[in-house]
Scaffold this motif. Structure first.
Motif, mmCIF file in Angstrom:
data_model
loop_
_atom_site.group_PDB
_atom_site.id
_atom_site.type_symbol
_atom_site.label_atom_id
_atom_site.label_comp_id
_atom_site.label_asym_id
_atom_site.label_seq_id
_atom_site.Cartn_x
_atom_site.Cartn_y
_atom_site.Cartn_z
ATOM 1 N N ALA A 136 8.533 -13.362 -6.025
ATOM 2 C CA ALA A 136 7.223 -13.562 -5.401
ATOM 3 C C ALA A 136 6.884 -12.339 -4.567
ATOM 4 N N GLY A 137 5.672 -12.275 -4.049
ATOM 5 C CA GLY A 137 5.212 -11.096 -3.306
ATOM 6 C C GLY A 137 4.334 -10.257 -4.238
ATOM 7 N N GLY A 138 3.479 -9.418 -3.649
ATOM 8 C CA GLY A 138 2.494 -8.666 -4.426
ATOM 9 C C GLY A 138 3.078 -7.851 -5.573
ATOM 10 N N VAL A 139 4.281 -7.284 -5.375
ATOM 11 C CA VAL A 139 4.867 -6.420 -6.399
ATOM 12 C C VAL A 139 5.313 -7.237 -7.631
ATOM 13 N N ALA A 140 5.414 -8.567 -7.471
ATOM 14 C CA ALA A 140 5.762 -9.422 -8.611
ATOM 15 C C ALA A 140 4.697 -9.325 -9.702
ATOM 16 N N ALA A 141 3.521 -8.799 -9.350
ATOM 17 C CA ALA A 141 2.457 -8.620 -10.348
ATOM 18 C C ALA A 141 2.753 -7.426 -11.253
ATOM 19 N N ASN A 142 3.732 -6.600 -10.891
ATOM 20 C CA ASN A 142 3.968 -5.358 -11.632
ATOM 21 C C ASN A 142 4.411 -5.620 -13.079
ATOM 22 N N THR A 143 3.699 -4.992 -13.999
ATOM 23 C CA THR A 143 3.935 -5.230 -15.425
ATOM 24 C C THR A 143 5.364 -4.862 -15.839
ATOM 25 N N VAL B 158 9.173 -9.473 -2.944
ATOM 26 C CA VAL B 158 8.897 -8.037 -3.076
ATOM 27 C C VAL B 158 7.411 -7.803 -2.810
ATOM 28 N N SER B 159 7.117 -7.304 -1.601
ATOM 29 C CA SER B 159 5.707 -7.125 -1.278
ATOM 30 C C SER B 159 5.489 -5.794 -0.589
ATOM 31 N N GLY B 160 4.315 -5.650 0.046
ATOM 32 C CA GLY B 160 4.013 -4.414 0.763
ATOM 33 C C GLY B 160 4.798 -4.335 2.068
ATOM 34 N N GLY B 161 5.214 -5.496 2.585
ATOM 35 C CA GLY B 161 5.919 -5.517 3.858
ATOM 36 C C GLY B 161 7.398 -5.833 3.725
ATOM 37 N N HIS B 162 7.803 -6.404 2.590
ATOM 38 C CA HIS B 162 9.169 -6.935 2.499
ATOM 39 C C HIS B 162 9.795 -6.728 1.136
ATOM 40 N N LEU C 233 -0.567 -16.988 -6.181
ATOM 41 C CA LEU C 233 0.475 -17.551 -5.306
ATOM 42 C C LEU C 233 1.550 -16.527 -4.956
ATOM 43 N N CYS C 234 1.535 -15.381 -5.654
ATOM 44 C CA CYS C 234 2.525 -14.330 -5.364
ATOM 45 C C CYS C 234 2.119 -13.524 -4.139
ATOM 46 N N THR C 235 0.808 -13.277 -3.989
ATOM 47 C CA THR C 235 0.362 -12.478 -2.846
ATOM 48 C C THR C 235 0.198 -13.417 -1.638
ATOM 49 N N ASP C 236 -0.148 -12.823 -0.477
ATOM 50 C CA ASP C 236 -0.233 -13.640 0.731
ATOM 51 C C ASP C 236 -1.268 -14.752 0.567
ATOM 52 N N ALA D 210 9.299 -2.174 -1.190
ATOM 53 C CA ALA D 210 8.958 -1.606 -2.507
ATOM 54 C C ALA D 210 7.449 -1.329 -2.613
ATOM 55 N N GLY D 211 6.629 -2.300 -2.191
ATOM 56 C CA GLY D 211 5.171 -2.116 -2.280
ATOM 57 C C GLY D 211 4.689 -1.018 -1.338
ATOM 58 N N GLU D 212 5.341 -0.934 -0.183
ATOM 59 C CA GLU D 212 4.977 0.102 0.795
ATOM 60 C C GLU D 212 5.238 1.491 0.199
ATOM 61 N N ALA D 213 6.381 1.631 -0.482
ATOM 62 C CA ALA D 213 6.708 2.917 -1.114
ATOM 63 C C ALA D 213 5.666 3.236 -2.186
ATOM 64 N N MET D 214 5.262 2.215 -2.951
ATOM 65 C CA MET D 214 4.213 2.415 -3.979
ATOM 66 C C MET D 214 2.919 2.884 -3.302
ATOM 67 N N ASP D 215 2.572 2.228 -2.192
ATOM 68 C CA ASP D 215 1.323 2.574 -1.490
ATOM 69 C C ASP D 215 1.390 3.999 -0.948
ATOM 70 N N LYS D 216 2.558 4.374 -0.405
ATOM 71 C CA LYS D 216 2.688 5.719 0.173
ATOM 72 C C LYS D 216 2.625 6.784 -0.915
ATOM 73 N N PRO E 292 -4.851 -0.477 -2.327
ATOM 74 C CA PRO E 292 -3.384 -0.482 -2.448
ATOM 75 C C PRO E 292 -2.926 0.281 -3.691
ATOM 76 N N GLY E 293 -1.764 0.926 -3.558
ATOM 77 C CA GLY E 293 -1.316 1.847 -4.597
ATOM 78 C C GLY E 293 -0.606 1.187 -5.772
ATOM 79 N N GLY E 294 0.044 0.038 -5.533
ATOM 80 C CA GLY E 294 0.847 -0.597 -6.589
ATOM 81 C C GLY E 294 0.070 -0.828 -7.879
ATOM 82 N N ASP F 32 8.149 -19.699 8.355
ATOM 83 C CA ASP F 32 8.611 -18.332 8.106
ATOM 84 C C ASP F 32 7.937 -17.831 6.822
ATOM 85 N N HIS F 33 7.163 -16.771 6.961
ATOM 86 C CA HIS F 33 6.372 -16.216 5.859
ATOM 87 C C HIS F 33 7.246 -15.825 4.654
ATOM 88 N N ILE F 34 8.407 -15.247 4.928
ATOM 89 C CA ILE F 34 9.282 -14.773 3.845
ATOM 90 C C ILE F 34 9.829 -15.954 3.039
HETATM 91 O O1 KG4 Z 1 2.287 -9.765 -1.042
HETATM 92 P P1 KG4 Z 1 1.193 -8.788 -0.810
HETATM 93 O O2 KG4 Z 1 -0.189 -9.137 -1.288
HETATM 94 O O3 KG4 Z 1 1.027 -8.456 0.708
HETATM 95 C C1 KG4 Z 1 2.085 -8.185 1.553
HETATM 96 O O4 KG4 Z 1 2.487 -7.015 1.562
HETATM 97 O O5 KG4 Z 1 2.576 -9.114 2.228
HETATM 98 O O6 KG4 Z 1 1.660 -7.426 -1.466
HETATM 99 C C2 KG4 Z 1 0.877 -6.276 -1.443
HETATM 100 C C3 KG4 Z 1 1.695 -5.167 -2.067
HETATM 101 C C4 KG4 Z 1 1.027 -3.801 -1.949
HETATM 102 O O7 KG4 Z 1 1.994 -2.878 -1.494
HETATM 103 C C5 KG4 Z 1 0.587 -3.491 -3.367
HETATM 104 O O8 KG4 Z 1 0.556 -2.111 -3.643
HETATM 105 C C6 KG4 Z 1 1.646 -4.210 -4.182
HETATM 106 O O9 KG4 Z 1 1.888 -5.409 -3.481
HETATM 107 N N1 KG4 Z 1 1.199 -4.525 -5.546
HETATM 108 C C7 KG4 Z 1 1.774 -4.014 -6.650
HETATM 109 C C8 KG4 Z 1 1.036 -4.493 -7.753
HETATM 110 N N2 KG4 Z 1 0.039 -5.300 -7.272
HETATM 111 C C9 KG4 Z 1 0.166 -5.311 -5.918
HETATM 112 N N3 KG4 Z 1 2.823 -3.195 -6.777
HETATM 113 C C10 KG4 Z 1 3.162 -2.849 -8.032
HETATM 114 N N4 KG4 Z 1 2.507 -3.258 -9.139
HETATM 115 C C11 KG4 Z 1 1.442 -4.077 -9.051
HETATM 116 N N5 KG4 Z 1 0.801 -4.473 -10.151
#
Ligand code: KG4
Ligand code: ZN
Length: 343
Positions: free
Chosen positions: A275-282, A138-142, A306-309, A165-171, A181-183, A113-115
């Protein structure tokens, strides 16, 4: 038991990834090919293009993972792969490839399970974990919040009712013409913080652990086009764009932290993990540090890789099954992401 080798594959979205990890959790390789450049011009991932690109890349990515790890295919003790959730066409590519490898090697196959793999990615970088852990994905999908009791048990507390959360950032980045990607762009434009933020509505959900981000995205749209949506899209100055980005980010991060603080007040916890891409957010990292130091909790934030996919997290989760001899059947099906109707 001496260390065994797990080969893992991850193709649930737009990264083709393969990794070799020992059962002692040493990452020997973690290769990921990102498709960002293919999807960038569409402002989001195009499912069919993603599956087709996985088909083209998977063989070379797996070979590179084996070569970097300096192991031969015959040395592998089990093959693991994401089977849920994700884009169904993308999942099927990895799943079929992984099953084929397992059959040809006559080794166990383990569906992951990816999550849950994201959630546990801290195990690859931290030892002596103090449980219970309150963990986010917290990622682009979850966007999910879990209560993790120990090495094996986790309880889902809440999830997003609409956008991740990441999807909202991207939108929002797309609305502002900032690219995909918008985050990361929103994160960058939000620094340094403006003197005053635009006040976004505070979002309440019936289950206090749930999230909802689509209203924040709509608020940005109203700011640009007026409440009745009749106006032309406003052309913002750079400074106005920065202020809007920072205020939107503050609202997203605020909601993530609110739910965490509620969980801390309700449940006994020793640590927090993210974990997840948004975990990179400062800003999220800053607020999590403040919160954990206030409540005297450990904070586990795996490194960006390790936070992103990535497939190393898939291997990590598979180790739990491998060590207990729990394998998956070869007819294990791919289970796609369920989308809320208003997403
Ligand atoms: O985990 P991930 O690489 O892929 C999946 O969605 O599974 O996450 C990507 C998401 C994207 O929506 C991207 O905009 C967001 O993570 N992201 C961030 C940051 N870096 C990547 N969101 C906010 N701040 C960031 N620094
Ligand atoms: Zn993911």
């Amino acid at each position: 038991m001496p260390d065994r080798l797990i080969l893992a594959i991850e193709t649930s979205c737009d990264e083709t990834s393969a990794a070799v990890v020992t059962t002692g959790r040493k990452i020997l390789s973690n290769v990921a090919y990102s498709q960002d450049s293919i999807h960038a011009k569409y402002g989001g991932v195009v499912p069919e293009l993603a599956s087709r690109e996985h088909i083209v890349r998977i063989d070379e990515v797996v070979k590179e993972a084996l070569n970097t790890a300096r192991v031969a295919l015959n040395d592998i003790d089990a093959v693991a792969c994401t089977y849920v959730p994700g884009l169904v066409g993308s999942l099927l590519v990895g799943l079929s490839f992984a099953k084929g490898l397992a059959v040809s090697l006559d080794k166990p196959f383990i569906g992951v399970d990816h999550i849950k793999a994201h959630l546990r990615s801290y195990e690859l970088e931290y030892s002596d974990i103090r449980y219970p852990v309150i963990g986010y994905v917290v990622s682009g999908g979850h966007t999910l919040l879990y209560y993790i009791e120990d090495d094996y048990r986790e309880e889902l507390l809440g999830t997003t009712l609409d956008d991740a959360a990441g999807e909202a950032m991207d939108k929002v980045a797309n609305l502002l013409g900032l690219g995909y990607p918008g985050g990361p762009v929103i994160d960058r434009l939000s620094r340094p913080a403006p003197e005053r933020f635009i006040k976004f509505p505070r979002v309440k959900t019936r289950n206090p652990y749930d999230f909802s981000f689509s209203g924040l995205k709509t608020y940005v749209l109203y700011t640009l086009r007026g409440q009745d949506m009749r106006g032309e899209k406003k052309d913002l100055t750079d400074e106005e764009t920065r202020k809007l980005c920072a205020s939107f980010q503050e609202a997203v991060v605020g909601q993530l932290v609110d739910r965490l603080v509620f969980a801390i007040s309700e449940r006994r916890a020793a640590s927090v993990a993210v974990a997840g891409g948004v975990a990179a957010n400062t800003r999220l990292r800053e607020r999590l540090k403040e919160t954990c130091s206030k409540y005297r909790l450990n904070l586990y934030v795996p490194s960006a890789r390790l936070c992103t996919d990535n497939a190393a997290m898939i291997a990590n989760y598979a180790i739990k099954s491998y060590e207990r001899g729990v394998y998956s059947p070869l007819d294990l099906d791919a289970i796609p992401t369920k989308k809320a109707s208003n997403a």
